[in-house]
Enzyme design. Structure first.
Site, PDB file in Angstrom:
ATOM      1  N   LYS A  54       0.515  -1.622  -0.125  1.00 27.87           N
ATOM      2  CA  LYS A  54       0.082   0.158  -0.459  1.00 27.87           C
ATOM      3  C   LYS A  54       0.723   1.296  -0.265  1.00 27.87           C
ATOM      4  CE  LYS A  54      -2.283  -1.292   3.788  1.00 27.87           C
ATOM      5  NZ  LYS A  54      -1.459  -2.072   4.664  1.00 27.87           N
ATOM      6  N   ARG A  70      -8.673   1.379   9.221  1.00 25.95           N
ATOM      7  CA  ARG A  70      -8.600   0.565   9.844  1.00 25.95           C
ATOM      8  C   ARG A  70      -8.976  -0.418  10.419  1.00 25.95           C
ATOM      9  NH1 ARG A  70      -2.150   0.752   9.201  1.00 25.95           N
ATOM     10  NH2 ARG A  70      -1.374  -1.006   9.219  1.00 25.95           N
ATOM     11  N   ARG A 119      11.297  -6.526   4.034  1.00 20.30           N
ATOM     12  CA  ARG A 119      11.280  -4.694   4.037  1.00 20.30           C
ATOM     13  C   ARG A 119      12.086  -3.888   5.033  1.00 20.30           C
ATOM     14  NH1 ARG A 119       4.959  -2.915   4.914  1.00 20.30           N
ATOM     15  NH2 ARG A 119       5.231  -3.083   7.053  1.00 20.30           N
ATOM     16  N   ARG A 129      11.910  -2.319  10.324  1.00 18.59           N
ATOM     17  CA  ARG A 129      11.035  -1.430  10.910  1.00 18.59           C
ATOM     18  C   ARG A 129      10.861  -2.398  12.549  1.00 18.59           C
ATOM     19  NH1 ARG A 129       5.556  -0.372   8.129  1.00 18.59           N
ATOM     20  NH2 ARG A 129       4.618  -0.677   9.795  1.00 18.59           N
ATOM     21  N   ARG A 138       0.691  -8.904  14.512  1.00 16.56           N
ATOM     22  CA  ARG A 138      -0.380  -7.773  13.198  1.00 16.56           C
ATOM     23  C   ARG A 138      -1.020  -8.240  12.764  1.00 16.56           C
ATOM     24  NH1 ARG A 138       4.587  -5.166  10.686  1.00 16.56           N
ATOM     25  NH2 ARG A 138       3.024  -3.939   9.114  1.00 16.56           N
TER      26      ARG A 138
HETATM   27  P1  AMP Z   1       1.790   0.907   8.586  1.00 21.25           P
HETATM   28  O1  AMP Z   1       2.763   1.819   8.409  1.00 21.25           O
HETATM   29  O2  AMP Z   1       0.431   1.618   7.864  1.00 21.25           O
HETATM   30  O3  AMP Z   1       1.970  -0.624   9.040  1.00 21.25           O
HETATM   31  O4  AMP Z   1       1.320   1.605  10.500  1.00 21.25           O
HETATM   32  C1  AMP Z   1       1.875   0.798  11.062  1.00 21.25           C
HETATM   33  C2  AMP Z   1       1.319   1.144  13.174  1.00 21.25           C
HETATM   34  O5  AMP Z   1       0.847   2.952  13.154  1.00 21.25           O
HETATM   35  C3  AMP Z   1       0.651   0.042  13.341  1.00 21.25           C
HETATM   36  O6  AMP Z   1       0.636  -1.559  13.250  1.00 21.25           O
HETATM   37  C4  AMP Z   1      -0.160   0.373  13.863  1.00 21.25           C
HETATM   38  O7  AMP Z   1       0.203   0.206  15.371  1.00 21.25           O
HETATM   39  C5  AMP Z   1      -0.311   2.149  14.070  1.00 21.25           C
HETATM   40  N1  AMP Z   1      -0.865   2.581  12.863  1.00 21.25           N
HETATM   41  C6  AMP Z   1      -1.077   2.787  12.027  1.00 21.25           C
HETATM   42  N2  AMP Z   1      -2.190   2.798  11.242  1.00 21.25           N
HETATM   43  C7  AMP Z   1      -3.220   2.735  12.217  1.00 21.25           C
HETATM   44  C8  AMP Z   1      -4.435   2.884  12.030  1.00 21.25           C
HETATM   45  N3  AMP Z   1      -5.291   3.944  11.434  1.00 21.25           N
HETATM   46  N4  AMP Z   1      -5.131   2.656  13.402  1.00 21.25           N
HETATM   47  C9  AMP Z   1      -4.616   1.648  14.408  1.00 21.25           C
HETATM   48  N5  AMP Z   1      -3.405   1.908  14.167  1.00 21.25           N
HETATM   49  C10 AMP Z   1      -2.736   3.104  13.693  1.00 21.25           C
END
Ligand code: AMP
Length: 214
Positions: A13, A88, A127, A160, A171
């Site tokens: 994404k 989410r 990644r 990360r 996750r």
């Molecule tokens: P991502 O980079 O989108 O995978 O986000 C990394 C982490 O940020 C996720 O595993 C969550 O802990 C937090 N996070 C990102 N977007 C959201 C969201 N919309 N709602 C809740 N937590 C989020």
């Protein structure tokens, strides 16, 4: 155009959002990027979010909804955006509906990046990300030209903390339990467009472009 990118962690994404932003000039809003920067800068809510992210859990809805609301009501972002990683949960999707209603705008399309669980784990393990500008990399499909150095800004390319195997499993569980119901939510609204995402970055992007032009 207002687009939501939906799909499991590691489906690409973030990479696709940055390519759409570059070619179509639609600004991208990534809650993951915003949260990571807040943690890096140790802001007040960044400190609170850190424990959730490290454990592969979702940051509480009210915090994330607050971030998106602030961004959408700033400047002209409401007229066009790509949402990457938001909503989410069903509560977030409903809060977004309300925000957009108040701004008198609609979502045009939800791109759902579909991938098998096994491939997700392989991808996430390889990644990497630039800790400075958040450009995504993958050691298998898109490594930086120079080891551990970002092609874009020269920053350090790192793994990360939440891409470690034990956190990846958590996750995926969170994704299945809390985010997957959104597929049905947007299907019912006839906004969902499925993008099979096991191909290369360019193959996936070709499908995305077709959908956006259509
Ligand atoms: P991502 O980079 O989108 O995978 O986000 C990394 C982490 O940020 C996720 O595993 C969550 O802990 C937090 N996070 C990102 N977007 C959201 C969201 N919309 N709602 C809740 N937590 C989020």
């Amino acid at each position: 155009m207002r687009i939501i990118l939906l799909g499991p962690p590691g489906a690409g994404k973030g990479t696709q959002a940055k390519m759409i932003e570059r070619d179509f000039g639609i600004p991208q809003l990534s809650t993951g990027d915003i949260i990571r920067l807040a943690i890096q800068n140790q802001t007040e809510w960044g400190k609170k979010a850190e424990a959730f992210v490290k454990e592969g859990k979702l940051v509480p809805d009210d915090v994330v909804i607050g971030i998106v609301k602030e961004k959408l009501t700033q400047g002209d972002l409401a007229s066009r955006f790509i949402l990457d990683g938001f909503p989410r949960t069903l509560a977030q999707a409903e809060a977004l509906e309300k925000m957009l209603e108040e701004l008198h705008v609609n979502i045009d399309m939800v791109l759902y990046f579909h991938m098998d669980a096994e491939e997700i784990v392989n991808r996430l393990s390889a990644r990497r990300i630039c800790e400075q500008c958040q450009t995504p990399y993958n050691l298998l499909s898109k490594p930086p030209a120079r080891d551990e150095i970002c092609d874009v800004c020269g920053g350090k390319v790192i793994q990360r903390a939440d891409d470690r195997p034990e956190v990846i499993r958590q996750r995926l569980k969170v994704y299945q339990e809390q985010t997957e119901p959104l597929i049905e939510f947007y299907k019912r609204k006839q906004l969902l467009r499925v993008v099979p995402s096991s191909g290369t970055i360019e193959e996936v992007y070709a499908q995305v472009k077709e959908l956006l032009k259509g």
